[in-house]
Design an enzyme around this catalytic site. Structure first.
Site, mmCIF file in Angstrom:
data_model
loop_
_atom_site.group_PDB
_atom_site.id
_atom_site.type_symbol
_atom_site.label_atom_id
_atom_site.label_comp_id
_atom_site.label_asym_id
_atom_site.label_seq_id
_atom_site.Cartn_x
_atom_site.Cartn_y
_atom_site.Cartn_z
ATOM 1 N N GLY A 1 42.998 38.408 34.993
ATOM 2 C CA GLY A 1 41.354 38.646 35.163
ATOM 3 C C GLY A 1 40.930 39.894 35.496
ATOM 4 O O GLY A 1 40.388 40.571 34.941
ATOM 5 N N THR A 2 41.149 40.497 36.675
ATOM 6 C CA THR A 2 41.090 42.370 37.219
ATOM 7 C C THR A 2 41.804 43.430 35.907
ATOM 8 O O THR A 2 40.163 43.824 35.840
ATOM 9 C CB THR A 2 42.423 42.195 38.554
ATOM 10 O OG1 THR A 2 41.152 41.050 39.290
ATOM 11 C CG2 THR A 2 41.753 44.005 38.805
ATOM 12 N N ASN B 1 31.987 33.230 41.076
ATOM 13 C CA ASN B 1 33.943 32.355 41.540
ATOM 14 C C ASN B 1 32.749 31.827 43.146
ATOM 15 O O ASN B 1 33.832 30.911 43.345
ATOM 16 C CB ASN B 1 34.692 32.808 41.643
ATOM 17 C CG ASN B 1 33.774 34.250 43.091
ATOM 18 O OD1 ASN B 1 33.070 35.327 42.277
ATOM 19 N ND2 ASN B 1 34.778 35.157 43.057
ATOM 20 N N GLN C 1 36.134 32.251 35.578
ATOM 21 C CA GLN C 1 36.290 30.750 36.022
ATOM 22 C C GLN C 1 35.512 30.043 35.407
ATOM 23 O O GLN C 1 36.242 28.894 35.107
ATOM 24 C CB GLN C 1 34.935 31.022 37.477
ATOM 25 C CG GLN C 1 35.535 31.273 38.771
ATOM 26 C CD GLN C 1 36.139 30.694 39.619
ATOM 27 O OE1 GLN C 1 37.342 29.705 39.787
ATOM 28 N NE2 GLN C 1 37.503 31.709 40.333
ATOM 29 N N GLY D 1 44.754 33.137 33.295
ATOM 30 C CA GLY D 1 45.954 32.187 33.012
ATOM 31 C C GLY D 1 45.842 31.498 34.228
ATOM 32 O O GLY D 1 45.639 29.694 33.893
ATOM 33 N N HIS D 2 46.082 31.522 35.233
ATOM 34 C CA HIS D 2 46.140 30.652 36.645
ATOM 35 C C HIS D 2 45.307 29.804 37.106
ATOM 36 O O HIS D 2 44.706 28.863 37.792
ATOM 37 C CB HIS D 2 46.707 31.420 37.501
ATOM 38 C CG HIS D 2 46.008 32.337 38.445
ATOM 39 N ND1 HIS D 2 45.470 31.566 39.855
ATOM 40 C CD2 HIS D 2 45.524 33.591 38.074
ATOM 41 C CE1 HIS D 2 44.713 32.509 40.106
ATOM 42 N NE2 HIS D 2 44.833 33.719 39.404
ATOM 43 N N THR E 1 56.354 46.079 27.729
ATOM 44 C CA THR E 1 57.466 44.967 27.217
ATOM 45 C C THR E 1 55.673 43.634 27.833
ATOM 46 O O THR E 1 55.985 43.594 28.539
ATOM 47 C CB THR E 1 58.676 44.322 27.523
ATOM 48 O OG1 THR E 1 58.985 45.674 27.258
ATOM 49 C CG2 THR E 1 59.448 43.194 26.116
ATOM 50 N N CYS F 1 40.286 37.171 46.860
ATOM 51 C CA CYS F 1 40.418 38.206 47.186
ATOM 52 C C CYS F 1 39.768 39.019 48.291
ATOM 53 O O CYS F 1 40.124 40.370 47.669
ATOM 54 C CB CYS F 1 40.000 39.033 45.416
ATOM 55 S SG CYS F 1 40.170 38.291 43.807
#
Length: 401
Positions: A74-75, A154, A182, A203-204, A240, A328
């Site tokens: 996201g960052t 968040n 979020q 994703g996480h 890649t 963060c």
């Protein structure tokens, strides 16, 4: 403490990786190791799983696969959207609008852009953390080129009026970005219906692996490349592809959208049970964020006369994982910028606790958690001179509701 006895309530920081995501990743970490840019069959297999995940994400947003660009999280997606978006529109003006409660992935990027000659207006929020639409509209100038407002906060979980902001931006020809880190995977999002041009996700946060995310870019939006080199991601992000992580993200997306309404309903029920129990059993506490317009798994309270850091440490000693706000900024000593923005004084903002629920949490865990918080808060207050003065009638606590 045995992990089986641990109560994990920091899912906004990161939930456990879903078994489905782990299983989806494994083949691409071993036998299927081909580079997706290669023309032989092993590379083609990697391209197929990337295309499948891209399609899954696009369908979940009611977009097109060509509008999805994979990132490291996201960052990176926030940085790409704001920096490239501002640069692409700089010929029209150099004014950006955002809110005071954004994630630092947006706020610090705005600060970077200010150093490069852009002007940023930081719009305020009400006591529940909802962006002031009148203030936002009044901030729009002829040279405004970009508006960035998060989908859901968040820290306090408040949902923003994204559709109204998107419509406002679309009518004026202003690029609109939303940080949906979020919200994505937890709430339905239709990018076209909400007039969203750019959307960031990680994703996480929905049970996929760490180190993968994406940026949605509405077709026709001019956005420059963020990483230069190869032709990956339609020439916009060289490097890649992280095939295992992309496969895991695709599996997490499939799981999240298979029964989103049911999962959200269960989460809201447990969330509301926890809120009600804390308010009933622990005095001088304040629920932060909107009571209804909030993420289905978010609970954020401020407890007067205590320090949140002490509360977290003592909860950890009891096997309960929680946080005081954004992961963060977990090492920061200053109170949350979000809590200050909604009007809390420093001393109350310092006594805050964020509990974010996951699919594995139970009602019995909520009972144990509230009992632990109650015991710890009582102990910390007995050590507080301010609380002692209050009890003696020599002081008066600030409004706790």
């Amino acid at each position: 403490m045995d992990k089986k006895e641990m109560i994990y309530l920091d899912n906004a920081a990161t939930p456990r990786t879903l078994p489905q995501a782990v299983q989806a990743m494994l083949p691409w970490l071993s036998d299927n190791y081909g580079n997706a840019s290669s023309i032989y069959r092993l590379g083609e297999e990697s391209r197929k799983v990337i295309s499948q995940a891209r399609r899954q994400i696009a369908d979940s947003l009611h977009g097109e696969p060509s509008e999805i660009y994979f990132t490291s999280g996201g960052t990176e997606a926030d940085n790409w959207a704001l920096i490239a978006g501002a640069e692409a529109c700089a010929f029209k003006g150099k004014h950006i609008i955002t809110s005071k409660i954004e994630h630092h992935g947006v706020l610090h990027t705005c600060e970077y852009l200010e150093k490069r000659g852009f002007q940023v207006t930081y719009v305020g929020v009400d006591g529940n953390g909802i962006v002031n639409l009148q203030e936002l509209e009044a901030a729009i100038r002829p040279d405004t080129i970009l508006i960035s407002v998060m989908f859901a906060n968040n820290e306090i979980g408040t949902l923003q009026p994204i559709g109204e902001i998107g419509k406002l931006a679309r009518e004026r020809g202003i690029l609109f970005h939303t940080d949906a880190v979020q919200a994505y995977g937890h709430l339905p999002i239709d990018v076209e219906a909400l007039s969203i041009d750019l959307l960031s996700a990680s994703g996480h946060k929905l049970g996929g692996p760490k180190g993968i995310g994406f940026l949605y870019v509405k077709k026709g939006t001019k956005l420059g490349a963020f990483l230069h080199g190869g032709a990956q991601e339609q020439g916009k992000r060289a490097g890649t592809e992280n095939v295992p992580a992309i496969a895991g993200l695709g599996a997490a997306v499939a799981h999240a959208f298979s029964d989103m309404e049911g999962q959200a309903g269960e989460g809201e029920g447990l969330r509301d049970y926890l809120i009600e129990k804390i308010e009933k059993e622990i005095p001088y506490c304040r629920l932060n964020g909107h009571r209804e317009k909030r993420l289905p798994n978010n609970v954020n309270f401020s407890f007067q006369f205590i320090e949140g850091e002490s509360l977290l440490i003592m909860l950890d000693m009891k096997g309960i994982c929680a946080s005081s706000g954004s992961a963060c900024t977990s090492g920061a000593l200053d109170p949350s910028h979000v809590l200050l923005a909604i009007g809390l004084p420093h001393e109350i903002a310092h006594g805050s606790l964020r509990l974010t629920l996951g699919v594995d949490n139970t009602k019995e865990e909520m009972d144990r958690t509230v009992q632990a918080i109650k015991e710890i808060v009582e102990k910390l207050r007995r050590m507080s001179p301010l609380y002692e003065d209050f009890v003696k009638g020599q002081g008066s606590p600030k409004a706790a509701s």
